[in-house]
Structure formats: structure tokens, C-alpha cells
Design a protein around this motif. Sequence first.
Motif, PDB file in Angstrom:
ATOM      1  N   GLU A 107      -3.820 -16.539  -7.236  1.00 24.10           N
ATOM      2  CA  GLU A 107      -4.296 -14.874  -7.037  1.00 24.10           C
ATOM      3  C   GLU A 107      -5.134 -14.397  -8.156  1.00 24.10           C
ATOM      4  OE1 GLU A 107      -0.842 -12.439  -5.581  1.00 24.10           O
ATOM      5  OE2 GLU A 107       0.258 -14.364  -5.374  1.00 24.10           O
ATOM      6  N   GLY A 108      -5.348 -15.326  -9.345  1.00 24.37           N
ATOM      7  CA  GLY A 108      -5.857 -15.140 -10.421  1.00 24.37           C
ATOM      8  C   GLY A 108      -5.213 -14.356 -11.642  1.00 24.37           C
ATOM      9  N   LEU A 109      -3.646 -14.557 -11.422  1.00 25.43           N
ATOM     10  CA  LEU A 109      -2.965 -13.961 -12.369  1.00 25.43           C
ATOM     11  C   LEU A 109      -2.702 -15.024 -13.488  1.00 25.43           C
ATOM     12  CD1 LEU A 109      -2.889 -11.802  -9.997  1.00 25.43           C
ATOM     13  CD2 LEU A 109      -0.477 -11.390 -10.691  1.00 25.43           C
ATOM     14  N   LEU A 110      -2.317 -14.615 -14.609  1.00 27.26           N
ATOM     15  CA  LEU A 110      -2.050 -15.278 -15.882  1.00 27.26           C
ATOM     16  C   LEU A 110      -0.653 -15.614 -16.024  1.00 27.26           C
ATOM     17  CD1 LEU A 110      -4.933 -13.909 -16.211  1.00 27.26           C
ATOM     18  CD2 LEU A 110      -4.553 -14.189 -18.518  1.00 27.26           C
ATOM     19  N   TRP A 111      -0.199 -16.912 -16.153  1.00 24.43           N
ATOM     20  CA  TRP A 111       1.329 -17.209 -16.611  1.00 24.43           C
ATOM     21  C   TRP A 111       1.080 -17.539 -17.876  1.00 24.43           C
ATOM     22  CZ3 TRP A 111       5.374 -16.656 -13.078  1.00 24.43           C
ATOM     23  CH2 TRP A 111       5.134 -16.453 -11.636  1.00 24.43           C
ATOM     24  N   ILE A 112       1.988 -16.964 -18.851  1.00 24.10           N
ATOM     25  CA  ILE A 112       1.967 -17.275 -20.416  1.00 24.10           C
ATOM     26  C   ILE A 112       3.226 -17.443 -20.769  1.00 24.10           C
ATOM     27  CG2 ILE A 112       1.058 -16.378 -22.559  1.00 24.10           C
ATOM     28  CD1 ILE A 112      -0.914 -14.269 -20.962  1.00 24.10           C
ATOM     29  N   ALA A 113       3.404 -18.778 -21.317  1.00 26.01           N
ATOM     30  CA  ALA A 113       4.382 -19.127 -22.268  1.00 26.01           C
ATOM     31  C   ALA A 113       4.827 -18.216 -23.289  1.00 26.01           C
ATOM     32  CB  ALA A 113       4.530 -20.548 -22.586  1.00 26.01           C
ATOM     33  N   GLN A 114       6.116 -17.769 -23.579  1.00 25.01           N
ATOM     34  CA  GLN A 114       6.372 -16.589 -24.763  1.00 25.01           C
ATOM     35  C   GLN A 114       7.250 -17.480 -25.708  1.00 25.01           C
ATOM     36  OE1 GLN A 114       5.033 -13.583 -25.037  1.00 25.01           O
ATOM     37  NE2 GLN A 114       3.793 -14.379 -23.090  1.00 25.01           N
ATOM     38  N   TRP A 115       6.552 -17.929 -26.816  1.00 30.01           N
ATOM     39  CA  TRP A 115       7.368 -18.864 -27.853  1.00 30.01           C
ATOM     40  C   TRP A 115       8.389 -17.752 -28.590  1.00 30.01           C
ATOM     41  CZ3 TRP A 115       6.796 -23.843 -29.271  1.00 30.01           C
ATOM     42  CH2 TRP A 115       7.410 -24.370 -30.464  1.00 30.01           C
ATOM     43  N   GLY A 116       9.461 -18.125 -28.674  1.00 28.28           N
ATOM     44  CA  GLY A 116      10.439 -17.572 -29.364  1.00 28.28           C
ATOM     45  C   GLY A 116      10.990 -16.552 -28.579  1.00 28.28           C
ATOM     46  N   ALA A 117      10.687 -16.328 -27.335  1.00 26.34           N
ATOM     47  CA  ALA A 117      11.517 -15.173 -26.311  1.00 26.34           C
ATOM     48  C   ALA A 117      12.180 -16.099 -25.099  1.00 26.34           C
ATOM     49  CB  ALA A 117      10.488 -14.254 -25.927  1.00 26.34           C
ATOM     50  N   GLY A 118      12.230 -17.123 -25.001  1.00 28.33           N
ATOM     51  CA  GLY A 118      12.878 -17.584 -23.713  1.00 28.33           C
ATOM     52  C   GLY A 118      12.332 -17.280 -22.522  1.00 28.33           C
ATOM     53  N   ARG A 119      10.896 -16.845 -22.349  1.00 29.61           N
ATOM     54  CA  ARG A 119      10.423 -16.469 -21.270  1.00 29.61           C
ATOM     55  C   ARG A 119       9.055 -17.033 -20.634  1.00 29.61           C
ATOM     56  NH1 ARG A 119      14.596 -14.193 -20.263  1.00 29.61           N
ATOM     57  NH2 ARG A 119      15.004 -12.098 -19.922  1.00 29.61           N
ATOM     58  N   VAL A 120       8.638 -17.020 -19.462  1.00 29.52           N
ATOM     59  CA  VAL A 120       7.239 -17.015 -19.227  1.00 29.52           C
ATOM     60  C   VAL A 120       7.045 -15.632 -18.462  1.00 29.52           C
ATOM     61  CG1 VAL A 120       5.592 -17.981 -17.458  1.00 29.52           C
ATOM     62  CG2 VAL A 120       7.441 -19.717 -18.664  1.00 29.52           C
ATOM     63  N   GLN A 121       5.811 -15.168 -18.754  1.00 24.55           N
ATOM     64  CA  GLN A 121       5.403 -13.740 -18.104  1.00 24.55           C
ATOM     65  C   GLN A 121       4.114 -14.107 -17.535  1.00 24.55           C
ATOM     66  OE1 GLN A 121       5.346 -11.526 -22.100  1.00 24.55           O
ATOM     67  NE2 GLN A 121       7.008 -10.245 -21.169  1.00 24.55           N
ATOM     68  N   ARG A 122       4.188 -13.209 -16.420  1.00 17.90           N
ATOM     69  CA  ARG A 122       3.030 -13.366 -15.431  1.00 17.90           C
ATOM     70  C   ARG A 122       2.136 -11.937 -15.533  1.00 17.90           C
ATOM     71  NH1 ARG A 122       2.887 -13.223  -8.653  1.00 17.90           N
ATOM     72  NH2 ARG A 122       1.108 -14.260  -8.484  1.00 17.90           N
ATOM     73  N   PHE A 123       0.969 -12.024 -15.880  1.00 19.42           N
ATOM     74  CA  PHE A 123       0.170 -10.785 -15.928  1.00 19.42           C
ATOM     75  C   PHE A 123      -1.097 -10.727 -15.135  1.00 19.42           C
ATOM     76  CE2 PHE A 123       1.894 -11.654 -20.129  1.00 19.42           C
ATOM     77  CZ  PHE A 123       2.465 -10.257 -20.597  1.00 19.42           C
ATOM     78  N   THR A 124      -1.529  -9.461 -14.851  1.00 19.24           N
ATOM     79  CA  THR A 124      -2.884  -9.234 -14.023  1.00 19.24           C
ATOM     80  C   THR A 124      -3.627  -9.387 -15.063  1.00 19.24           C
ATOM     81  OG1 THR A 124      -2.735  -6.894 -14.413  1.00 19.24           O
ATOM     82  CG2 THR A 124      -1.709  -7.767 -12.412  1.00 19.24           C
ATOM     83  N   PRO A 125      -4.975  -9.748 -14.795  1.00 21.73           N
ATOM     84  CA  PRO A 125      -6.174  -9.823 -15.922  1.00 21.73           C
ATOM     85  C   PRO A 125      -6.367  -8.706 -16.553  1.00 21.73           C
ATOM     86  CG  PRO A 125      -6.966 -10.862 -13.921  1.00 21.73           C
ATOM     87  CD  PRO A 125      -5.329 -10.026 -13.540  1.00 21.73           C
ATOM     88  N   ASP A 126      -6.077  -7.512 -16.228  1.00 23.46           N
ATOM     89  CA  ASP A 126      -5.967  -6.327 -17.171  1.00 23.46           C
ATOM     90  C   ASP A 126      -4.727  -6.142 -17.995  1.00 23.46           C
ATOM     91  OD1 ASP A 126      -3.875  -5.328 -15.564  1.00 23.46           O
ATOM     92  OD2 ASP A 126      -5.163  -3.618 -14.801  1.00 23.46           O
ATOM     93  N   GLY A 127      -3.831  -6.978 -17.891  1.00 23.28           N
ATOM     94  CA  GLY A 127      -2.625  -6.991 -18.723  1.00 23.28           C
ATOM     95  C   GLY A 127      -1.344  -6.626 -18.391  1.00 23.28           C
ATOM     96  N   THR A 128      -1.232  -6.106 -17.001  1.00 21.55           N
ATOM     97  CA  THR A 128      -0.264  -5.470 -16.541  1.00 21.55           C
ATOM     98  C   THR A 128       0.987  -6.805 -16.152  1.00 21.55           C
ATOM     99  OG1 THR A 128      -1.222  -3.762 -15.170  1.00 21.55           O
ATOM    100  CG2 THR A 128       0.868  -4.138 -14.805  1.00 21.55           C
ATOM    101  N   LEU A 129       2.083  -6.390 -16.720  1.00 14.06           N
ATOM    102  CA  LEU A 129       3.212  -7.388 -16.652  1.00 14.06           C
ATOM    103  C   LEU A 129       3.690  -7.178 -15.078  1.00 14.06           C
ATOM    104  CD1 LEU A 129       5.157  -9.435 -17.627  1.00 14.06           C
ATOM    105  CD2 LEU A 129       6.424  -7.696 -18.564  1.00 14.06           C
ATOM    106  N   VAL A 130       3.907  -8.355 -14.563  1.00  8.70           N
ATOM    107  CA  VAL A 130       4.214  -8.229 -12.972  1.00  8.70           C
ATOM    108  C   VAL A 130       5.780  -8.970 -12.896  1.00  8.70           C
ATOM    109  CG1 VAL A 130       2.010  -7.248 -12.195  1.00  8.70           C
ATOM    110  CG2 VAL A 130       2.683  -9.870 -12.237  1.00  8.70           C
TER     111      VAL A 130
END
Length: 319
Positions: free
Chosen positions: A228-251
Motif C-alpha cells: 500500500e506504500g506505507l512505511l514500517w519503521i523499527a523503533q530502537w529503544g521503544a519495543g515497537r514497530v510503527q506504521r506510517f503513511t508517507p506524510d507521517g501519519t501514524l496508523v
Amino acid sequence: MLQELGATPPNPSGLSGPPVLPTPYPSRQATGPEFELAEGILWDDRRHEVVWVEILSGEVHVAGFDGNTLAPHRVLTVGPTVGAVALAEDGGYLLAGSRGLATLSPDAVLQRGPDLLGDRQDVRLNDGTVDPQGRFLVGTLSLTGPTGLERLLRISPDGTVETVRTGLSLSNGVAFSPDGATVYHVDTLRHSVESHSYGPGDIDLDEPWVPIRAAFAGLPDGMVVDTEGLLWIAQWGAGRVQRFTPDGTLVAEVAVDAPHVSCMGFIGPGRDTLAITTAREGLAAPTPASGALFLAEVGATGLPEHRWAGSTVAPSWVT
């Protein structure tokens, strides 16, 4: 990947924090907590295998995946460090070694390329990936702390080396939009993910990189883009993976029972399971699951891996 870090740097977006979301997707532990710094996990759709690296011991790990568990197949030790692994068209692997590329042929013959880092001795290659044209993008990491001197390099199958970005603090994840027209790049210690237009020709060095205005839970590390073109980004230090739209909206988010989340990739025949790597490195008191790999079902599908267009049997530096 990070060396030992101090306090989390401020978020340059100016956002106060992530919005309230539904309960994060759960993840399940798929291996023992055996990795000091696992990274770069991907799916080999030809061999139906999962591949990742253990950076600090210079190992490439290969496992089977039955839809629920990872079954280790083999470990290939290339040392002294290996920052990333990529699939090659000829069935071998391309590696980001300590100071240059290396190849592992389909018969597991290792061939090291030339030093790409010049006079600097306090630096190594870090995360990297193959672009849609079969070239390899890989960045550098200082071994002595942030310098502002790190670079993002692009190496073509014929051995041509280009510098496509300079002035970085710690070059990390690289990923492409589904159509290949946009490249995304993480500069971890600047708490930054930025985008740039991309194509088969030269990259326009005068075109500015555009920051993604996102509120990260931790320090951004590895990254992958879904269908879908969304970004999954590992979060070092936070115990999280986050998924964002290309404009930075966390979904969406994935909860991981280990603070140092380093990377993730979509695995399985349908590329619909998110595999997540973590690390013990940098933790004074690792949690019981730190250094394990995790799996999560997140309702998204990954893109096929681009493959290195060069030979791993007779790479350009030996022909």
C-alpha cells in the motif's frame, strides 16, 4: 543499528508525541534471545527461506518458515561484521561487509570486494538494500559516535560507486515506494526519515531530501514499505514497530517484548507475516526476550525483494 546511545534526541518534527491508536498488534517470540544485534531480515521467495544478519559476529542466518515458526537451516560466517544481506539474481547473496561489499555464491564461496571507505578507520558499512534497477544502496556508521560525516553510497553491478547522500549522523534503513519513484532513508541519530525522488538515472544531488513529519516512539532504525506504500519503521529503544503513511501519519503499531527493535520484513509465500529482529547490544540489563526474533500478523503485505543484478560467482572486482 546503533552503538550505545545516550538520551533520545528531540523529534525535529516538533510534534508532541504519537496519537492515541487502537491496541497495538501483538507479536510472538519465534527464536531464543540469542542475537547480540540481529538485523536486515528478508524473505527469499525462490528458496522459501528467511535470511537475516547477526551484525557484530559477521553471520548470515538462514531459516525455514512454516507459517508459524522459524526453523534454522544454516549459519554462514563471513565476519568481522556484516551490516546487511541482499538476494542476488543468480541465487547468491550480496553482503555489506565491514568496509566493502562481499558476495556469497550459490555454492557459498565468499569473495570480498575492495575497501570503499578510504582513509577513515573508525567507520563501517551498515544497513543497505537493492534498488529496483539491481544496484545496492548502503550507508556508513561511525564507531566512535556521531560525526555528521556519514554517507549513503550506491554501488552498481559493474563496481561503480556513487555517493548519493552526505552529512549524515548514522545511516540506517533504506526502502522504496512500490513504483520505485521514491526512496526513503533513515538517519537514526537525527531522529529523521526523509524521502527523495528516484529512478534509473543519476540521483539529483541538488534536490533536497524531504523530512517525513512523524512522531516516532523511539529512534528510527530499519524500515520496509508494504504494497500500500506505507512505511514500517523499527523503533530502537521503544519495543515497537510503527506504521506510517508517507506524510507521517501514524496508523498502526506492533508491540515487541524487547526494547531494541532493529528491523523487520514481510515473510512467507504471501509475504503477509511481519518478522522482527531485536538486539541485546546497548542494553545494560537486557530483558528476557532481548535478542530474539518475533512474528506478527498485521493485515498488510510486503513487496518482493529487489535482487542484486551482479554476479556472486564472478563479481566485478575479480573479473
